[in-house]
Design a protein around this motif. Structure first.
Motif, PDB file in Angstrom:
ATOM      1  N   GLU A 237      44.346  35.055  43.478  1.00 33.89           N
ATOM      2  CA  GLU A 237      45.168  36.267  43.549  1.00 33.89           C
ATOM      3  C   GLU A 237      45.571  36.719  42.141  1.00 33.89           C
ATOM      4  OE1 GLU A 237      45.671  38.389  45.632  1.00 33.89           O
ATOM      5  OE2 GLU A 237      47.529  39.445  45.140  1.00 33.89           O
ATOM      6  N   ALA A 238      45.925  35.742  41.292  1.00 38.76           N
ATOM      7  CA  ALA A 238      46.283  36.070  39.913  1.00 38.76           C
ATOM      8  C   ALA A 238      45.111  36.737  39.198  1.00 38.76           C
ATOM      9  CB  ALA A 238      46.707  34.807  39.155  1.00 38.76           C
TER      10      ALA A 238
ATOM     11  N   VAL B 126      54.931  45.547  31.077  1.00 47.42           N
ATOM     12  CA  VAL B 126      53.480  45.721  31.127  1.00 47.42           C
ATOM     13  C   VAL B 126      52.922  45.185  32.442  1.00 47.42           C
ATOM     14  CG1 VAL B 126      51.291  45.108  30.015  1.00 47.42           C
ATOM     15  CG2 VAL B 126      53.307  45.656  28.622  1.00 47.42           C
ATOM     16  N   CYS B 127      52.030  45.953  33.040  1.00 51.25           N
ATOM     17  CA  CYS B 127      51.513  45.599  34.365  1.00 51.25           C
ATOM     18  C   CYS B 127      50.457  44.507  34.280  1.00 51.25           C
ATOM     19  CB  CYS B 127      50.949  46.833  35.066  1.00 51.25           C
ATOM     20  SG  CYS B 127      49.350  47.381  34.417  1.00 51.25           S
ATOM     21  N   THR B 128      50.172  43.922  35.440  1.00 47.86           N
ATOM     22  CA  THR B 128      49.282  42.748  35.506  1.00 47.86           C
ATOM     23  C   THR B 128      47.915  43.011  34.886  1.00 47.86           C
ATOM     24  OG1 THR B 128      48.671  43.459  37.741  1.00 47.86           O
ATOM     25  CG2 THR B 128      50.399  41.781  37.543  1.00 47.86           C
ATOM     26  N   GLY B 129      47.362  44.183  35.102  1.00 52.27           N
ATOM     27  CA  GLY B 129      46.013  44.453  34.615  1.00 52.27           C
ATOM     28  C   GLY B 129      45.951  44.681  33.119  1.00 52.27           C
ATOM     29  N   ASP B 130      47.099  44.944  32.505  1.00 48.58           N
ATOM     30  CA  ASP B 130      47.127  45.302  31.083  1.00 48.58           C
ATOM     31  C   ASP B 130      47.635  44.165  30.216  1.00 48.58           C
ATOM     32  OD1 ASP B 130      46.668  47.193  29.040  1.00 48.58           O
ATOM     33  OD2 ASP B 130      48.777  47.802  29.012  1.00 48.58           O
ATOM     34  N   MET B 131      48.101  43.071  30.839  1.00 46.31           N
ATOM     35  CA  MET B 131      48.848  42.106  30.034  1.00 46.31           C
ATOM     36  C   MET B 131      48.018  40.991  29.401  1.00 46.31           C
ATOM     37  SD  MET B 131      50.907  39.578  32.608  1.00 46.31           S
ATOM     38  CE  MET B 131      52.054  40.779  33.257  1.00 46.31           C
TER      39      MET B 131
ATOM     40  N   TYR C 195      42.476  41.732  37.080  1.00 51.66           N
ATOM     41  CA  TYR C 195      41.123  42.277  36.963  1.00 51.66           C
ATOM     42  C   TYR C 195      40.222  41.331  36.185  1.00 51.66           C
ATOM     43  CZ  TYR C 195      43.111  46.408  39.018  1.00 51.66           C
ATOM     44  OH  TYR C 195      43.729  47.276  39.896  1.00 51.66           O
ATOM     45  N   ASN C 196      40.340  40.052  36.530  1.00 54.78           N
ATOM     46  CA  ASN C 196      39.552  38.999  35.897  1.00 54.78           C
ATOM     47  C   ASN C 196      38.583  38.502  36.962  1.00 54.78           C
ATOM     48  OD1 ASN C 196      38.765  36.238  35.349  1.00 54.78           O
ATOM     49  ND2 ASN C 196      40.336  36.174  33.770  1.00 54.78           N
ATOM     50  N   ASP C 197      37.285  38.509  36.644  1.00 55.39           N
ATOM     51  CA  ASP C 197      36.297  38.229  37.691  1.00 55.39           C
ATOM     52  C   ASP C 197      35.850  36.763  37.737  1.00 55.39           C
ATOM     53  OD1 ASP C 197      34.866  38.140  35.405  1.00 55.39           O
ATOM     54  OD2 ASP C 197      33.504  39.797  35.892  1.00 55.39           O
ATOM     55  N   ILE C 198      36.699  35.860  37.250  1.00 57.80           N
ATOM     56  CA  ILE C 198      36.379  34.431  37.296  1.00 57.80           C
ATOM     57  C   ILE C 198      36.121  33.989  38.751  1.00 57.80           C
ATOM     58  CG2 ILE C 198      38.861  33.914  37.403  1.00 57.80           C
ATOM     59  CD1 ILE C 198      36.501  31.563  35.657  1.00 57.80           C
TER      60      ILE C 198
END
Length: 431
Positions: free
Chosen positions: A16-17, A322-327, A22-25
């Motif tokens: 979920e994290a 700062v939002c999750t996708g930008d941090m 937006y990390n495709d691991i």
RNA sequence: GGAGGGAUGGCAGAGUGGUCUAUUGCGGCUGUCUUGAAAACAGCUGGGUUAACAGCCCCAGGGGUUCGAAUCCCUUUCCCUCCGCCA
């Protein structure tokens, strides 16, 4: 880096994290590699235990030649067996490690969920947005008028996104560094000037590598790279150390020239000195105990320090959550401090304040022994104190006067010999 | 850049192929004694891996020789001494 045991037991939390960031691991693949590692490791270890036993027997056997030969033959066979398994084990361990480096930290539930900077949430505004009874100039024009910058010759010397600060801009940059350095040091932060070049492990430690490798200058023929922030060097300073709990928190204010390749930003912010390859920065850095509440407390303190600096410079600003996708992968939470930029009629980032829990500490293996004697990973945090020339944009634009001069904020004057205005060639000369 | 010497557990410092796969001292912790402390005496005292361990790994990093490596060989890094160059 997250604790592997945590990933094993909470794969859904980690997935979920990654989604929020937006990390495709591929966590399932990581866990599959991990299972292969543990089973093969067990096999190798069992063989090694047997081998150790045989070696001990050989040492004790003495005269019995026949038995000795037999044991050596057995040992030899085990040695070969281990040798045949080892390359696969090493490859699997390496693969698992590389995957672990890519696993993002879990963002705090208070972080806004979003994709990019447009989803960041302003949480605070300070200062009155300036109005001018004349047509305000942008930074580049101001600097040209005051003969503060030579872009053309900077580019001649060092290529695109290079510049030469001259006259009052050169003095201003040093004054700004000194101003921030002094003010933060007086709060109990230890002043440091750290290396601008560092070894690979420092970049892995702070999280710059492997993902951001293309943003970093490598030094040919030497195993070093130019740092993009003092954070890299400070993380490296404590690599593999076990600190005393009584020494925590460690608080630093560090000066360092910073270098960034800015790959993939062609055409962005090309005018002037907003986005450049080399700049100077005073950075704040904290190492504290592994305690969420304490991390949060210091995160707020770091932000407050920077706010004080910007307030002393009399610059209107806002703070965004700062939002999750930008941090960024490593961060639990992050504030950006954005100063008002009259020429663009909007706020732009001048400071970045982050906390990591133990994500960096695990990578750099920075630990401490707590009151119970238990060894734990520390928490790390950092924030800009001042970065120049970036800060010159709001500073010179906000304080510009109708006649083209710039009024120097009172707090900065002691660092400029009491000077009150920047005027062309009052100090310095035309080149 | 050249020549030589080093790197061992918080610190100091033994260990040059196996008989406890790290001796010993200091420091630290605990206990006995003491009103308390010191001294003395006794015990404990690195990190990691693993569900856990009597297992396995770690003597600067990497590789090799060997049934077996802190120990022998190669290599990288770092430190020290001397020479050269140098802000």
């Amino acid at each position: 880096m997250l604790d592997l045991a945590f990933i094993r037991s909470h794969p859904d939390v980690v997935k979920e994290a990654a989604r929020l960031k937006y990390n495709d691991i591929d966590i399932d693949y990581l866990l599959e590699v991990d299972r292969k590692v543990t089973s093969l490791q067990r096999e190798v270890e069992e063989a090694r235990a047997q081998q150790n036993q045989i070696s001990k027997q050989i040492a004790k056997v003495g005269k019995d030649k026949e038995l000795r030969e037999k044991l050596i033959a057995e040992g030899k066979q085990l040695a070969e067996q281990i040798k045949s398994m080892e390359p696969m084990l090493i490859a699997l361990l390496e693969e698992r490690q590389q995957l672990l480096y890519l696993v993002p930290n879990i963002p705090d539930p208070s972080a806004p969920i979003g994709k990019d900077e447009n989803d960041n949430v302003p949480v605070k505004y300070w200062g009155k947005i300036p109005t001018f009874d004349f047509e305000p100039r942008d930074l580049y024009t101001i600097m040209q008028n005051l003969d503060m910058v030579d872009i053309e010759r900077g580019v001649k010397v060092a290529g695109a996104r290079s510049y030469i600060l001259k006259n009052d801009a050169a003095r201003l940059e040093l004054a700004l560094m000194n101003f921030a350095f002094d003010r933060v040091a007086r709060k109990g932060y230890t002043p440091l000037i750290v290396p601008a070049m560092a070894r690979e492990f420092c970049f892995i430690g702070n999280g710059q590598f492997p993902k951001g490798r293309d943003q970093v200058y490598a030094i040919e023929n030497d195993d070093t790279f130019l740092v993009g922030t003092a954070e890299v060097s400070i993380t490296g300073m404590f690599k593999d150390e076990i600190l005393k709990v009584d020494d925590l928190p460690l608080r630093f204010v560090a000066f360092c020239p910073c270098f960034r390749r800015e790959a993939g930003t062609y055409g962005k912010d090309t005018r002037g000195v907003f986005r450049i390859h080399q700049f100077n920065k005073v950075e704040q850095y904290i190492i504290c105990r592994a305690d969420h509440e304490e991390s949060v407390l210091w995160h707020e303190a770091l932000l407050a320090n920077s706010e004080e600096l910007v307030q002393a410079l009399e610059l209107p600003y806002r703070v965004v959550n700062v939002c999750t996708g930008d941090m960024g992968d490593g961060k639990v939470g992050m504030y950006d401090l954005e100063c008002w930029l009259p020429s663009e009629n909007r706020y732009r980032e001048t400071h970045s304040c982050s906390y990591f829990h133990d994500w960096q500490a695990r990578r750099a293996n920075i630990r401490y022994r707590d009151e119970d004697g238990k060894v734990r990973f520390v928490h790390t945090l950092n924030n800009t104190a001042i970065a120049s020339p970036r800060i010159m944009l709001p500073l010179l634009e906000t304080h510009q006067q109708a006649d083209g001069s710039v009024k120097i904020p009172a707090a900065l004057r002691p660092y400029l010999g009491g000077q009150e205005y920047f005027r062309p060639h009052e100090i310095g000369a035309k080149v």
